[in-house]
Design a protein around this motif. Sequence first.
Motif, PDB file in Angstrom:
ATOM      1  N   PRO A   1      42.045  64.604  46.817  1.00  0.00           N
ATOM      2  CA  PRO A   1      43.492  64.862  46.335  1.00  0.00           C
ATOM      3  C   PRO A   1      44.004  65.249  45.064  1.00  0.00           C
ATOM      4  N   PRO A   2      43.991  65.796  44.621  1.00  0.00           N
ATOM      5  CA  PRO A   2      44.771  66.468  43.385  1.00  0.00           C
ATOM      6  C   PRO A   2      45.185  66.006  42.620  1.00  0.00           C
ATOM      7  N   LYS A   3      45.371  65.306  41.260  1.00  0.00           N
ATOM      8  CA  LYS A   3      45.155  64.210  40.210  1.00  0.00           C
ATOM      9  C   LYS A   3      47.038  64.666  39.661  1.00  0.00           C
ATOM     10  N   ASP A   4      47.011  66.031  39.262  1.00  0.00           N
ATOM     11  CA  ASP A   4      48.643  66.058  39.088  1.00  0.00           C
ATOM     12  C   ASP A   4      49.010  67.568  39.188  1.00  0.00           C
ATOM     13  N   LYS A   5      48.179  68.451  39.437  1.00  0.00           N
ATOM     14  CA  LYS A   5      48.538  70.032  40.704  1.00  0.00           C
ATOM     15  C   LYS A   5      48.055  70.824  41.466  1.00  0.00           C
ATOM     16  N   VAL A   6      49.141  71.370  42.339  1.00  0.00           N
ATOM     17  CA  VAL A   6      48.359  71.204  43.532  1.00  0.00           C
ATOM     18  C   VAL A   6      48.220  72.736  43.507  1.00  0.00           C
ATOM     19  N   PHE A   7      47.845  73.814  43.821  1.00  0.00           N
ATOM     20  CA  PHE A   7      48.226  75.211  44.012  1.00  0.00           C
ATOM     21  C   PHE A   7      48.154  75.389  46.083  1.00  0.00           C
ATOM     22  N   VAL A   8      49.697  76.113  46.136  1.00  0.00           N
ATOM     23  CA  VAL A   8      50.202  75.858  46.856  1.00  0.00           C
ATOM     24  C   VAL A   8      50.161  78.377  47.507  1.00  0.00           C
ATOM     25  N   TYR A   9      49.524  77.744  48.934  1.00  0.00           N
ATOM     26  CA  TYR A   9      49.280  79.412  49.187  1.00  0.00           C
ATOM     27  C   TYR A   9      50.731  79.871  49.354  1.00  0.00           C
ATOM     28  N   GLY A  10      51.245  81.848  49.078  1.00  0.00           N
ATOM     29  CA  GLY A  10      52.248  81.398  49.099  1.00  0.00           C
ATOM     30  C   GLY A  10      53.464  80.789  48.689  1.00  0.00           C
ATOM     31  N   ASP A  11      54.517  80.441  50.241  1.00  0.00           N
ATOM     32  CA  ASP A  11      55.729  80.072  49.951  1.00  0.00           C
ATOM     33  C   ASP A  11      55.091  78.594  50.429  1.00  0.00           C
ATOM     34  N   GLY A  12      54.129  77.864  51.395  1.00  0.00           N
ATOM     35  CA  GLY A  12      53.674  77.041  51.681  1.00  0.00           C
ATOM     36  C   GLY A  12      53.955  76.677  53.127  1.00  0.00           C
ATOM     37  N   ASN A  13      54.464  77.165  53.279  1.00  0.00           N
ATOM     38  CA  ASN A  13      55.288  77.016  54.529  1.00  0.00           C
ATOM     39  C   ASN A  13      54.671  77.876  55.564  1.00  0.00           C
ATOM     40  N   VAL A  14      53.938  78.525  55.818  1.00  0.00           N
ATOM     41  CA  VAL A  14      53.008  78.427  57.183  1.00  0.00           C
ATOM     42  C   VAL A  14      52.002  77.150  57.883  1.00  0.00           C
ATOM     43  N   LYS A  15      52.153  77.267  59.573  1.00  0.00           N
ATOM     44  CA  LYS A  15      51.578  76.338  60.340  1.00  0.00           C
ATOM     45  C   LYS A  15      50.049  76.484  60.400  1.00  0.00           C
ATOM     46  N   VAL A  16      49.346  75.521  60.076  1.00  0.00           N
ATOM     47  CA  VAL A  16      48.069  74.803  59.902  1.00  0.00           C
ATOM     48  C   VAL A  16      48.419  73.717  60.985  1.00  0.00           C
TER      49      VAL A  16
ATOM     50  N   LYS B   1      53.558  59.502  44.541  1.00  0.00           N
ATOM     51  CA  LYS B   1      53.671  60.437  42.997  1.00  0.00           C
ATOM     52  C   LYS B   1      53.269  62.062  43.322  1.00  0.00           C
ATOM     53  N   LYS B   2      54.850  62.402  42.628  1.00  0.00           N
ATOM     54  CA  LYS B   2      54.400  63.988  42.928  1.00  0.00           C
ATOM     55  C   LYS B   2      54.183  64.707  41.742  1.00  0.00           C
ATOM     56  N   LEU B   3      53.554  65.974  42.625  1.00  0.00           N
ATOM     57  CA  LEU B   3      52.536  67.056  41.996  1.00  0.00           C
ATOM     58  C   LEU B   3      52.960  68.066  41.297  1.00  0.00           C
ATOM     59  N   GLU B   4      52.621  68.481  41.173  1.00  0.00           N
ATOM     60  CA  GLU B   4      53.578  70.396  39.916  1.00  0.00           C
ATOM     61  C   GLU B   4      52.546  71.076  41.546  1.00  0.00           C
ATOM     62  N   LYS B   5      53.404  72.141  41.943  1.00  0.00           N
ATOM     63  CA  LYS B   5      53.215  72.853  42.486  1.00  0.00           C
ATOM     64  C   LYS B   5      52.845  74.405  41.979  1.00  0.00           C
ATOM     65  N   ILE B   6      51.842  75.434  41.908  1.00  0.00           N
ATOM     66  CA  ILE B   6      51.759  76.115  41.409  1.00  0.00           C
ATOM     67  C   ILE B   6      51.481  77.518  42.507  1.00  0.00           C
ATOM     68  N   SER B   7      52.526  77.896  42.657  1.00  0.00           N
ATOM     69  CA  SER B   7      52.251  78.645  43.736  1.00  0.00           C
ATOM     70  C   SER B   7      51.196  80.372  43.889  1.00  0.00           C
ATOM     71  N   ILE B   8      50.617  80.406  44.955  1.00  0.00           N
ATOM     72  CA  ILE B   8      49.707  81.557  44.465  1.00  0.00           C
ATOM     73  C   ILE B   8      49.678  82.893  44.972  1.00  0.00           C
ATOM     74  N   SER B   9      50.294  84.004  44.811  1.00  0.00           N
ATOM     75  CA  SER B   9      50.632  85.246  46.025  1.00  0.00           C
ATOM     76  C   SER B   9      50.025  85.624  46.826  1.00  0.00           C
ATOM     77  N   GLU B  10      50.006  86.392  47.497  1.00  0.00           N
ATOM     78  CA  GLU B  10      49.101  86.374  48.157  1.00  0.00           C
ATOM     79  C   GLU B  10      48.131  87.330  48.006  1.00  0.00           C
TER      80      GLU B  10
END
Length: 311
Positions: A176-191, A241-250
Amino acid sequence: MGKSKILVVGGTGYIGRRIVKASLAAGHETYVLQRPELGLDVDKLQMLLSFKKQGARLVEGSFNDQQSLVDAVKKVDVVICTMSGVHFRSHNLLLQLKLVDAIKEAGNVKRFLPSEFGMDPSRMGNALEPGRVTFDEKVVVRKAIEAANIPFTYLVANCFAGYFVGNLSQLERLTPPKDKVFVYGDGNVKVVYNDEDDIARYTIKAVDDPRTLNKTIYVRPEDNILTQNQLIQKWEKISGKKLEKISISEQDFLASMKGLDFAGQVGVGHFYHIFYEGCLTNFQVGEEIEASKLYPEVEYTRMDNYLKIYV
């Protein structure tokens, strides 16, 4: 009817070792192919010997010696191949064509489960280069199996938790990342995320089941269909612990493929299909071909429980 005798090809691999364990636990007479190409890989040899100690039978066979494959196959009723199709480990999917030929020549196998255990290749016809090679090669193997009239079961296991859950689906790390996490698009696609030991248990359940004959079976248990955001929320609740979310566009995600080596490009392409296109969940699966519905007695691991091992 007694339980089938099972041969596992690729038994020292990531999913193969779990399938050997599940086969033994379920009481199957279990054979594991021991390849002379093992050479001086002492870790793999020790693993094979540990299987032997647990009751498995080691049978020598080489993809460079077709008769040895035929002889190995003749000892069993079911063949399960778990050769890796992951490019940063090894990629040997088309070697299975030799196994198909051996099964056809032997003529005794009641079921073949080729190396699938990921996305459904039949639904990946528009996959990106270069990662589409994985799906294209699996389709080649499927066509060879069906042309040879070999009874089969294809097992679509979706995302292995070890590669996609502990890291919150981040590339290039497994924890698990410690501080920030990269989110793919809006992070709402079901996996769909699955524990590898559960995948192995479902696989072994399917081998003697007439309902799974010549079918594609999907390991898609309801509680493990999660968005990336939901996965992150589970980790935040467990870790406190809360992580900083960084969205990555397509567009930015696809652009990140440039400059990567071949294996890196394959990985980015597969992540794109999973987390942006939703290729694991953008179609319906009937109860008659979904593993957790076929085998409700299997207590599958939920991902909040899985994540606790990382705290």
